[in-house]
Design a protein around this motif. Structure first.
Motif, PDB file in Angstrom:
ATOM      1  N   GLN A 336       0.829  -1.202   0.000  1.00 13.67           N
ATOM      2  CA  GLN A 336       0.000   0.000   0.000  1.00 13.67           C
ATOM      3  C   GLN A 336       0.868   1.259   0.000  1.00 13.67           C
ATOM      4  N   GLY A 337       1.937   1.216   0.780  1.00 14.32           N
ATOM      5  CA  GLY A 337       2.836   2.363   0.792  1.00 14.32           C
ATOM      6  C   GLY A 337       3.501   2.589  -0.545  1.00 14.32           C
ATOM      7  N   GLN A 338       3.853   1.501  -1.245  1.00 10.67           N
ATOM      8  CA  GLN A 338       4.484   1.636  -2.555  1.00 10.67           C
ATOM      9  C   GLN A 338       3.536   2.264  -3.561  1.00 10.67           C
ATOM     10  N   ILE A 339       2.246   1.897  -3.477  1.00 13.61           N
ATOM     11  CA  ILE A 339       1.258   2.514  -4.367  1.00 13.61           C
ATOM     12  C   ILE A 339       1.181   4.013  -4.107  1.00 13.61           C
ATOM     13  N   ALA A 340       1.117   4.403  -2.846  1.00  9.82           N
ATOM     14  CA  ALA A 340       1.087   5.831  -2.512  1.00  9.82           C
ATOM     15  C   ALA A 340       2.375   6.520  -2.927  1.00  9.82           C
ATOM     16  N   TYR A 341       3.501   5.838  -2.792  1.00 10.39           N
ATOM     17  CA  TYR A 341       4.800   6.413  -3.172  1.00 10.39           C
ATOM     18  C   TYR A 341       4.845   6.681  -4.672  1.00 10.39           C
ATOM     19  N   GLN A 342       4.357   5.739  -5.476  1.00 10.01           N
ATOM     20  CA  GLN A 342       4.357   5.914  -6.923  1.00 10.01           C
ATOM     21  C   GLN A 342       3.410   7.024  -7.358  1.00 10.01           C
ATOM     22  N   ARG A 343       2.403   7.286  -6.545  1.00 12.28           N
ATOM     23  CA  ARG A 343       1.492   8.401  -6.834  1.00 12.28           C
ATOM     24  C   ARG A 343       2.034   9.724  -6.317  1.00 12.28           C
ATOM     25  N   THR A 345       2.412  10.716  -3.323  1.00 15.10           N
ATOM     26  CA  THR A 345       1.854  11.159  -2.043  1.00 15.10           C
ATOM     27  C   THR A 345       2.749  10.593  -0.939  1.00 15.10           C
ATOM     28  N   TYR A 346       3.899  11.224  -0.796  1.00 15.78           N
ATOM     29  CA  TYR A 346       4.944  10.671   0.056  1.00 15.78           C
ATOM     30  C   TYR A 346       4.576  10.688   1.538  1.00 15.78           C
ATOM     31  N   ASP A 347       3.815  11.691   1.979  1.00 10.03           N
ATOM     32  CA  ASP A 347       3.439  11.722   3.393  1.00 10.03           C
ATOM     33  C   ASP A 347       2.543  10.535   3.742  1.00 10.03           C
ATOM     34  N   ARG A 348       1.605  10.193   2.842  1.00 11.35           N
ATOM     35  CA  ARG A 348       0.754   9.027   3.084  1.00 11.35           C
ATOM     36  C   ARG A 348       1.573   7.739   2.985  1.00 11.35           C
ATOM     37  N   ALA A 349       2.526   7.709   2.059  1.00 16.84           N
ATOM     38  CA  ALA A 349       3.375   6.522   1.931  1.00 16.84           C
ATOM     39  C   ALA A 349       4.164   6.276   3.216  1.00 16.84           C
ATOM     40  N   ALA A 350       4.640   7.340   3.844  1.00 15.15           N
ATOM     41  CA  ALA A 350       5.389   7.187   5.093  1.00 15.15           C
ATOM     42  C   ALA A 350       4.515   6.612   6.197  1.00 15.15           C
ATOM     43  N   ASP A 351       3.216   6.961   6.191  1.00 15.43           N
ATOM     44  CA  ASP A 351       2.304   6.414   7.194  1.00 15.43           C
ATOM     45  C   ASP A 351       1.968   4.954   6.928  1.00 15.43           C
ATOM     46  N   LEU A 352       1.997   4.540   5.655  1.00 14.38           N
ATOM     47  CA  LEU A 352       1.588   3.186   5.298  1.00 14.38           C
ATOM     48  C   LEU A 352       2.731   2.184   5.385  1.00 14.38           C
ATOM     49  N   ILE A 359      10.118   3.939   4.987  1.00 11.36           N
ATOM     50  CA  ILE A 359       9.547   5.090   5.691  1.00 11.36           C
ATOM     51  C   ILE A 359      10.488   6.283   5.588  1.00 11.36           C
ATOM     52  N   GLY A 360      11.769   6.035   5.810  1.00 12.32           N
ATOM     53  CA  GLY A 360      12.746   7.118   5.710  1.00 12.32           C
ATOM     54  C   GLY A 360      12.807   7.715   4.319  1.00 12.32           C
ATOM     55  N   TRP A 361      12.764   6.852   3.284  1.00 12.80           N
ATOM     56  CA  TRP A 361      12.758   7.350   1.903  1.00 12.80           C
ATOM     57  C   TRP A 361      11.567   8.275   1.659  1.00 12.80           C
ATOM     58  N   ALA A 362      10.375   7.819   2.100  1.00 11.41           N
ATOM     59  CA  ALA A 362       9.172   8.610   1.869  1.00 11.41           C
ATOM     60  C   ALA A 362       9.256   9.958   2.581  1.00 11.41           C
ATOM     61  N   LEU A 363       9.733   9.959   3.827  1.00 14.00           N
ATOM     62  CA  LEU A 363       9.893  11.218   4.553  1.00 14.00           C
ATOM     63  C   LEU A 363      10.900  12.131   3.857  1.00 14.00           C
ATOM     64  N   TYR A 364      11.969  11.545   3.335  1.00 11.87           N
ATOM     65  CA  TYR A 364      12.990  12.333   2.637  1.00 11.87           C
ATOM     66  C   TYR A 364      12.389  12.998   1.407  1.00 11.87           C
ATOM     67  N   ARG A 365      11.631  12.223   0.608  1.00  4.19           N
ATOM     68  CA  ARG A 365      11.041  12.786  -0.605  1.00  4.19           C
ATOM     69  C   ARG A 365       9.953  13.806  -0.282  1.00  4.19           C
ATOM     70  N   ASP A 366       9.346  13.702   0.882  1.00  4.08           N
ATOM     71  CA  ASP A 366       8.316  14.655   1.282  1.00  4.08           C
ATOM     72  C   ASP A 366       8.907  15.931   1.877  1.00  4.08           C
ATOM     73  N   GLY A 367      10.223  15.987   1.992  1.00  2.00           N
ATOM     74  CA  GLY A 367      10.868  17.172   2.539  1.00  2.00           C
ATOM     75  C   GLY A 367      10.965  17.202   4.044  1.00  2.00           C
ATOM     76  N   GLN A 368      10.580  16.123   4.710  1.00  2.00           N
ATOM     77  CA  GLN A 368      10.679  16.043   6.168  1.00  2.00           C
ATOM     78  C   GLN A 368      12.052  15.472   6.532  1.00  2.00           C
TER      79      GLN A 368
END
Length: 504
Positions: A336-343, A345-352, A359-368
């Motif tokens: 589920q997180g990978q689907i959100a990541y490909q869309r 929506t990195y903040d949602r991907a980090a939660d999933l 999780i760290g990758w998603a936060l990094y791409r989201d600017g956090q």
């Protein structure tokens, strides 16, 4: 090469040994089905047509049996467990879209109004849509008519290209004409500076037939054209082009088709990169398996031993089950997180995501960056330490970044890029502290800083308080500053193109 061809070329199973179970399922299916099919009994003294009418199960060989559905479901489950894959897990620090050079024809013929409001304006609209679709991928712009000129070099910021794109009109070009070969040469030179293969897109209303044979590129570069012509209008040069030519459409179907085609060579290069793990696509087979399992609810189709086996396989799956929604019935948290990541929506991907690295990758791409650095700090690997250092640098925490890169080298002395980034971080920190010391002594540095960075744990220099008037009286906003500039983008391009044409 198309995306489908790239997928076929890269297709394989991550766990091929699981496929050994397929022959076993086939043997069981054959044995059960053979026992379930009865031969037609022979009754002496009974006419054949009466025997056929009075005998049940004569057509049993031809109809579907419960074992058929069970075998199909188990076969799909085995194929899914084998891990079919044809793509790699996206690297969050590598663009997933190919670098592209857009070559726009800016000639008198492009002023035609058969495409409203004009061919040139519609072409600019298509380019803007393409930039939005590519979501910040590296893109360059070349303009040509009788001469060819590089307008914007490779950039991942589409806003940089907008004013130059708006200023391109036929009157800024030194000569009218159709020198597509010169434009292709400039585009190839821009592509040659990129570390990965990319594409070149001509946005034009026609090509000179005498130049068609010269419009060729190497195998690693994709070449295509967007024909800015109304329906029913043909061009001999575009018709004879040895590459993909897509006619302009009222919607975005044309640019989506071009993006897929131009990105194929790049996707092939990413697939051949051995650094990223393969993406498991076995979960795609869950839906057809569930559809085939639906007849088990019918009376006469129940096979309790098969249900027990499937449930046992499901309970054996590793990981912690969640019941947050219907999606959890079919997809793991990481899927589920990978689907959100490909869309994107990195903040949602980090939660999933459940995997800390993802999780760290998603936060990094989201600017956090601060949160990403904390996440990577909990992972004991050289990869995590390296990305932790990148996150600290992005957050302007240079000392923490230096410590993270040093930790990376402790864990893996040969980790690619760690030594270079460590030296760069030390250089940045030294520059910041020297600039602070010089500002305390009144010395002028000559090169200003874009941001004020407070990183003075060594207590070098002293804190200085400056007094002055109201800053708003001296500083202009961006809009105010732009309003003081009299030169239009078109005027700038006209002068630059004229100088380049005179020196060629």
């Amino acid at each position: 090469m198309t995306d489908l061809a790239v997928a076929f070329e890269a297709f394989h199973f991550i766990r091929p040994l699981v496929l050994i179970l397929l022959p076993l399922i086939a043997v069981i299916w054959w044995a059960v089905r053979k026992g379930a099919v009865r031969d037609t009994p022979v009754v002496a003294g009974l006419a054949p047509h009466l025997r056929e009418a009075l005998t049940l199960g004569v057509d049993q060989r031809r109809r579907l049996l419960p074992i058929d559905g069970v075998a199909a479901v188990l076969g799909l489950a085995i194929l899914g467990a084998a891990g079919p894959s044809w793509t790699r897990v996206p690297d969050p620090f590598v663009a997933q879209t190919a670098p592209l050079v857009i070559v726009l024809k800016v000639a008198e013929t492009m002023e035609g109004t058969d495409l409203a409001p004009s061919r040139l304006e519609r072409a600019k609209q298509k380019i803007r849509d393409l930039l939005e679709l590519r979501a910040g991928a590296r893109t360059a712009l070349v303009a040509y008519s009788g001469t060819a000129h590089s307008v914007v070099p490779m950039t991942d910021d589409p806003s940089v290209m907008q004013p130059y794109l708006q200023g391109l009109t036929p009157d800024v070009m030194p000569e009218d004409g159709d020198d597509a070969v010169a434009a292709l040469a400039i585009a190839q030179a821009l592509q040659a500076k990129e570390p990965s293969p990319g594409g070149i897109l001509f946005v034009t209303d026609g090509l000179d037939t005498t130049q068609i044979s010269a419009l060729t590129v190497d195998d690693e570069t994709s070449l295509a054209a967007l024909a800015m012509l109304p329906d029913g209008t043909a061009d001999a040069g575009l018709d004879a082009a040895p590459f993909l030519v897509v006619p302009a459409t009222p919607d975005d179907a044309d640019i989506r088709k071009l993006d897929r085609s131009l990105n194929a060579a790049y996707q092939r290069a990413l697939t051949q990169d051995g650094d990223q793990p393969w993406e498991d696509r076995g979960w795609w087979l869950a839906v057809p398996a569930l559809m085939l399992a639906l007849p088990w609810f019918r009376r006469g189709w129940t096979m309790r031993w098969a249900i027990v086996l499937v449930l046992g396989c499901g309970l054996w799956q590793p990981g912690t089950a969640r019941a947050d929604g219907v999606a959890d019935w079919f997809f793991t948290p990481d899927q589920q997180g990978q689907i959100a990541y490909q869309r994107k929506t990195y903040d949602r991907a980090a939660d999933l995501f459940a995997d800390p690295m993802r999780i760290g990758w998603a936060l990094y791409r989201d600017g956090q960056y601060a949160e990403a650095a904390k996440t990577f700090a909990r992972i004991d690997s050289a990869d995590a330490a390296f990305v932790q250092g990148m996150a600290h640098i992005k957050a302007r925490e240079y000392r923490d970044g230096i410590a993270a890169f040093e930790l990376t080298l402790q864990r893996d002395p040969d980790f690619p890029g760690a030594s270079e980034n460590l030296e760069t971080a030390k250089t940045i920190l030294s520059y910041v502290e020297e600039a602070r010391e010089q500002s305390d002594t009144g010395e002028e540095q000559g090169i200003g800083a874009d941001d004020v960075v407070m990183d003075n744990t060594d207590a070098r220099g002293a804190d200085t308080e400056l007094e002055g008037g109201d800053a708003s009286e001296a500083l202009l906003s961006t809009d105010q500053w732009m309003n003081t500039v009299d030169t239009q983008t078109g005027d700038f391009l006209r002068q630059r193109f004229a100088i380049e044409a005179a020196t060629q």
